[in-house]
Design an enzyme around this catalytic site. Structure first.
Site, mmCIF file in Angstrom:
data_model
loop_
_atom_site.group_PDB
_atom_site.id
_atom_site.type_symbol
_atom_site.label_atom_id
_atom_site.label_comp_id
_atom_site.label_asym_id
_atom_site.label_seq_id
_atom_site.Cartn_x
_atom_site.Cartn_y
_atom_site.Cartn_z
ATOM 1 N N ARG A 78 -19.162 -21.523 -37.712
ATOM 2 C CA ARG A 78 -19.576 -22.870 -37.918
ATOM 3 C C ARG A 78 -20.572 -22.637 -39.264
ATOM 4 O O ARG A 78 -20.586 -23.435 -39.916
ATOM 5 C CB ARG A 78 -20.394 -23.597 -36.833
ATOM 6 C CG ARG A 78 -19.358 -24.128 -35.651
ATOM 7 C CD ARG A 78 -20.166 -24.302 -34.497
ATOM 8 N NE ARG A 78 -20.607 -23.147 -33.978
ATOM 9 C CZ ARG A 78 -21.475 -22.967 -32.752
ATOM 10 N NH1 ARG A 78 -21.630 -24.191 -32.181
ATOM 11 N NH2 ARG A 78 -21.937 -21.764 -32.424
ATOM 12 N N TYR A 137 -8.595 -16.383 -22.560
ATOM 13 C CA TYR A 137 -7.283 -16.764 -22.952
ATOM 14 C C TYR A 137 -6.426 -15.537 -22.427
ATOM 15 O O TYR A 137 -7.125 -14.625 -21.752
ATOM 16 C CB TYR A 137 -7.025 -16.941 -24.437
ATOM 17 C CG TYR A 137 -7.282 -18.216 -25.034
ATOM 18 C CD1 TYR A 137 -7.233 -19.378 -24.573
ATOM 19 C CD2 TYR A 137 -7.944 -18.038 -26.101
ATOM 20 C CE1 TYR A 137 -7.337 -20.613 -24.900
ATOM 21 C CE2 TYR A 137 -8.432 -19.462 -26.520
ATOM 22 C CZ TYR A 137 -8.383 -20.377 -26.114
ATOM 23 O OH TYR A 137 -8.498 -21.690 -26.768
ATOM 24 N N ARG A 176 -10.396 -9.415 -31.219
ATOM 25 C CA ARG A 176 -11.579 -10.497 -30.675
ATOM 26 C C ARG A 176 -11.672 -10.016 -29.309
ATOM 27 O O ARG A 176 -10.734 -10.151 -28.747
ATOM 28 C CB ARG A 176 -11.158 -12.031 -30.967
ATOM 29 C CG ARG A 176 -12.210 -12.677 -30.860
ATOM 30 C CD ARG A 176 -13.037 -13.059 -32.196
ATOM 31 N NE ARG A 176 -14.434 -13.149 -32.265
ATOM 32 C CZ ARG A 176 -15.146 -14.289 -32.339
ATOM 33 N NH1 ARG A 176 -14.527 -15.475 -32.567
ATOM 34 N NH2 ARG A 176 -16.533 -14.452 -32.421
ATOM 35 N N CYS A 190 -26.260 -25.611 -39.171
ATOM 36 C CA CYS A 190 -25.644 -26.406 -37.948
ATOM 37 C C CYS A 190 -26.651 -26.831 -37.031
ATOM 38 O O CYS A 190 -27.699 -26.071 -36.936
ATOM 39 C CB CYS A 190 -24.622 -25.137 -37.368
ATOM 40 S SG CYS A 190 -24.137 -25.664 -35.722
ATOM 41 N N GLN A 242 -5.462 -14.681 -36.703
ATOM 42 C CA GLN A 242 -5.625 -14.603 -35.323
ATOM 43 C C GLN A 242 -4.365 -15.059 -34.578
ATOM 44 O O GLN A 242 -4.050 -16.275 -34.889
ATOM 45 C CB GLN A 242 -6.785 -15.246 -34.906
ATOM 46 C CG GLN A 242 -7.246 -14.774 -33.517
ATOM 47 C CD GLN A 242 -8.482 -15.613 -32.799
ATOM 48 O OE1 GLN A 242 -8.591 -16.757 -32.816
ATOM 49 N NE2 GLN A 242 -9.532 -14.837 -32.475
HETATM 50 C C1 LIG Z 1 -14.875 -25.694 -32.801
HETATM 51 C C2 LIG Z 1 -14.757 -24.279 -32.573
HETATM 52 C C3 LIG Z 1 -13.534 -23.466 -32.611
HETATM 53 C C4 LIG Z 1 -13.353 -21.959 -32.508
HETATM 54 N N1 LIG Z 1 -12.239 -21.448 -32.576
HETATM 55 C C5 LIG Z 1 -12.044 -20.110 -32.347
HETATM 56 C C6 LIG Z 1 -10.940 -19.472 -32.562
HETATM 57 O O1 LIG Z 1 -9.633 -20.058 -32.822
HETATM 58 N N2 LIG Z 1 -10.840 -18.285 -32.119
HETATM 59 C C7 LIG Z 1 -11.817 -17.523 -31.764
HETATM 60 O O2 LIG Z 1 -11.777 -16.240 -31.596
HETATM 61 N N3 LIG Z 1 -13.066 -18.034 -31.563
HETATM 62 C C8 LIG Z 1 -13.116 -19.416 -31.964
HETATM 63 N N4 LIG Z 1 -14.424 -20.004 -31.978
HETATM 64 C C9 LIG Z 1 -15.771 -19.051 -31.956
HETATM 65 C C10 LIG Z 1 -15.949 -18.790 -33.169
HETATM 66 O O3 LIG Z 1 -15.272 -17.816 -33.666
HETATM 67 C C11 LIG Z 1 -17.608 -18.031 -32.968
HETATM 68 O O4 LIG Z 1 -17.418 -16.869 -32.267
HETATM 69 C C12 LIG Z 1 -18.695 -19.034 -32.364
HETATM 70 O O5 LIG Z 1 -18.395 -20.384 -32.899
HETATM 71 C C13 LIG Z 1 -20.043 -18.552 -32.885
HETATM 72 O O6 LIG Z 1 -20.227 -18.560 -34.134
HETATM 73 P P1 LIG Z 1 -20.965 -19.720 -35.116
HETATM 74 O O7 LIG Z 1 -22.266 -19.818 -34.532
HETATM 75 O O8 LIG Z 1 -21.193 -19.094 -36.494
HETATM 76 O O9 LIG Z 1 -20.152 -20.829 -34.979
HETATM 77 C C14 LIG Z 1 -14.599 -21.202 -32.070
HETATM 78 C C15 LIG Z 1 -15.654 -21.970 -32.009
HETATM 79 C C16 LIG Z 1 -15.924 -23.341 -32.362
HETATM 80 C C17 LIG Z 1 -17.175 -24.082 -32.174
HETATM 81 S S1 SF4 Z 2 -23.466 -29.593 -37.262
HETATM 82 FE FE1 SF4 Z 2 -22.332 -30.270 -35.448
HETATM 83 S S2 SF4 Z 2 -20.361 -30.405 -36.453
HETATM 84 FE FE2 SF4 Z 2 -21.516 -29.301 -37.873
HETATM 85 S S3 SF4 Z 2 -21.069 -27.399 -37.614
HETATM 86 FE FE3 SF4 Z 2 -22.802 -27.713 -36.040
HETATM 87 S S4 SF4 Z 2 -21.841 -28.319 -34.301
HETATM 88 FE FE4 SF4 Z 2 -20.182 -28.463 -35.880
#
Ligand SMILES: Cc1cc2nc3c(=O)[nH]c(=O)nc-3n(C[C@H](O)[C@H](O)[C@H](O)COP(=O)(O)O)c2cc1C
Ligand code: SF4
Length: 373
Positions: free
Chosen positions: A315, A169, A216, A338, A105
């Site tokens: 995550r 962004y 994205r 998570c 990305q």
């Molecule tokens: C710590 C963190 C870092 C992330 N970094 C990015 C990133 O670099 N680019 C992006 O498009 N989304 C980023 N996201 C968003 C994730 O891609 C995703 O859309 C969001 O976490 C929901 O998915 P999940 O519930 O599986 O984590 C980030 C999210 C978290 C929590």
């Molecule tokens: S449990 Fe906490 S540290 Fe682990 S993925 Fe979820 S939010 Fe992030």
């Protein structure tokens, strides 16, 4: 032959000439693992190899900055100079070596950049800082930097590149009526506000040629005076017309992430699926849904109901890299989930510190910690 437990989840898909072996992708997740200065680190190679070994079809590596002024933090990956190509090459190889497609990305953090004088479409105050409005010349220059960065991604051996149009962004900053108050051709009605991201995409495609470009996509800022689906879908259709490989949908920006109602919403399973569904109704290009898709049965349902074409796990995959393997065996219950009440990874990463998950077992944690420099 035994019927697969989740047939839709493990159905292959062709995306812009690439063969996705199933519908599982890793959504970008910045965790502060790059070296300070933005080079690929041993920890990063270890982490992404592990993610690729999960069995997902595609790993989208976290945001990397297209210019030093557009970097989000000292530990944000960089692709703004040819000197980063070697490290990125090793990263692409670590992922491809596991027979998994690799994307990187690319991003300009705009008003959230980690610099003294951040730039944005307009001088709209954000968390006490007022960014400087970009001149037309600077806009053109940044567009060229996007294109050059994407060419480096191609040269490094990635299978595709993803433009980061989320989180508030720079690309999404131009789209939003809150943060884009320009009076020139880049501001005003939505047809003008989509001009910057579309011109970036065109320049990128002109330079990289036959190389898939994903996007994205910020579907809704979740702020009353912000960007909503009625306008963001105008961009979705234009992105499709201009040849994006897929649209990976997300909601919210740093301004909305911490609002109590958004914190509550973001704790719920599948909290961004309705946005992906709304976008999917408007386009034919594959759509990725993400946001606490914590179980394979939920993912299967999303695909079956045609709310999205691909599943994005950020995550959800990091906390349990065996998610896809367990999904194949129908072992939903054994997936490590998570904790919706935890935000340790977000906190650590936004403080520029490496993130480790409290849900990991000791051995897994040690593997990561040992490599952190
Ligand atoms: C710590 C963190 C870092 C992330 N970094 C990015 C990133 O670099 N680019 C992006 O498009 N989304 C980023 N996201 C968003 C994730 O891609 C995703 O859309 C969001 O976490 C929901 O998915 P999940 O519930 O599986 O984590 C980030 C999210 C978290 C929590
Ligand atoms: S449990 Fe906490 S540290 Fe682990 S993925 Fe979820 S939010 Fe992030």
């Amino acid at each position: 032959m035994k019927k697969p437990v989740y047939p839709n989840l493990f159905k292959p898909l062709k995306v812009d000439g690439l063969n996705f072996k199933n519908r599982i992708t890793m959504a970008p997740l910045y965790l502060g693992y790059a070296e300070s200065g933005g080079k690929v680190s041993p920890l990063m190679l270890y982490h992404y190899k592990l993610m690729a070994q999960s069995g997902a079809a595609l790993i989208v590596v976290e945001n990397s900055s297209i210019t030093p002024e557009g970097s989000g933090s000292p530990r944000t990956l960089r692709c703004d100079n040819d000197r980063y190509i070697n490290g990125l090459e090793r990263l692409a190889m670590a992922i491809n070596g596991e027979k998994t497609l690799a994307a990187l990305q690319v991003n300009h953090a705009g008003r959230f950049a980690y610099v003294d004088e951040p730039v944005a479409p307009s001088a709209v105050k954000t968390f006490g800082r007022t960014p400087r409005a970009l001149t037309k010349k600077e806009i053109t220059n940044i567009q060229k930097q996007y294109a050059k960065a994407c060419l480096r991604v191609k040269k490094a051996g990635f299978d595709l590149v993803e433009l980061h149009g989320g989180t508030g962004y720079l690309l999404s900053g131009f789209l939003s009526p809150r943060t884009n108050r320009r009076k020139d051709g880049y501001g005003g009605d939505i047809e003008n506000r989509i001009r910057f991201p579309l011109e970036v995409l065109k320049r990128v495609k002109d330079l990289v040629g036959d190389f898939p470009v994903g996007y994205r996509f910020l579907a809704d800022e979740w702020l009353p005076d912000g960007l909503h689906l009625d306008e963001s879908t105008v961009l979705a259709k234009a992105l499709e017309e201009n040849g994006v490989a897929y649209i990976s949908v997300m909601g919210g920006t740093y301004e909305s992430f911490l609002l109590p109602e958004i914190v509550r919403k973001s704790g719920k399973p599948g909290y961004m699926v309705s946005l992906a569904h709304a976008v999917k109704k408007e386009v034919r290009v594959p759509v990725i849904a993400a946001g606490r898709i914590s179980t394979p049965s939920r993912a299967e349902k999303i695909l079956k109901e045609k709310k999205a074409d691909l599943i994005g796990l950020a995550r959800m995959l990091w906390v349990d890299p065996e998610w896809p393997v367990k999904a194949k065996k129908g072992q939903d219950r054994s997936i490590v989930k998570c904790n919706p009440k935890c935000d340790a990874c977000t906190k650590l990463a936004t403080q520029g510190r490496p993130a480790f998950c409290p849900r990991w077992n000791k051995e897994h944690r040690e593997g990561y910690r040992e490599l952190f420099m």
